[in-house]
Design an enzyme around this catalytic site. Sequence first.
Site, PDB file in Angstrom:
ATOM      1  CG  ASN A   1      -0.298  -0.054   2.540  1.00 23.71           C
ATOM      2  OD1 ASN A   1       0.769  -0.148   2.655  1.00 23.71           O
ATOM      3  ND2 ASN A   1      -1.221   0.231   3.824  1.00 23.71           N
TER       4      ASN A   1
ATOM      5  CG  HIS B   1       4.138   2.967   8.184  1.00 18.69           C
ATOM      6  ND1 HIS B   1       3.120   2.398   9.004  1.00 18.69           N
ATOM      7  CD2 HIS B   1       4.662   3.656   9.166  1.00 18.69           C
ATOM      8  CE1 HIS B   1       3.191   2.729  10.335  1.00 18.69           C
ATOM      9  NE2 HIS B   1       4.218   3.403  10.390  1.00 18.69           N
TER      10      HIS B   1
ATOM     11  CD  GLU C   1       5.487   3.823  13.614  1.00 21.09           C
ATOM     12  OE1 GLU C   1       5.542   4.963  12.663  1.00 21.09           O
ATOM     13  OE2 GLU C   1       4.342   2.996  13.686  1.00 21.09           O
TER      14      GLU C   1
END
Length: 133
Positions: free
Chosen positions: A113, A116, A127
């Site tokens: 997709n 992110h 992250e």
Amino acid sequence: MSERTLFIIKPDAVSRGLIGQIIQRFESKGFTIINLKMLQFNRELATKFYNVHKEKPFFEELVSFITSGPAVAAIIEGDHAIDATRLMIGSTRSYEAQPGSVRGDFGLGISANIIHASDSLESFKYESGVVFS
Ligand code: CMP
């Protein structure tokens, strides 16, 4: 309120030559790029990065996909960066993502997709620590 967030241009977008177009959207929007790098996720890094999803049924597919080729990670800064970036990337399922969003304009997949982005300040801290340390 200026804040920072992180996004990852995923292997599908890198292999399709979309890095420049995607980064340009964030620059055009008014964000400043604070840090940028290309990286190859291995299994260990992917498992750490996606730790929050480790019990999900799609976890294996997720790790397999993000390790399938090089990715690009960016830290950007600007007003309401976290919420604005989530709006700019669009819904997780790219085939449902609004046209005008990154996923809505460039993809159809769920694992594949395109991009992110951190969904909260807590996620950003975690992250960005995983990817940029
Ligand atoms: P991302 O924003 O990187 O965060 C977690 C990822 O899990 C998500 O985008 C999708 O690429 C991936 N994923 C794979 N399968 C699913 C699913 N069924 N539901 C939600 N996310 C999924």
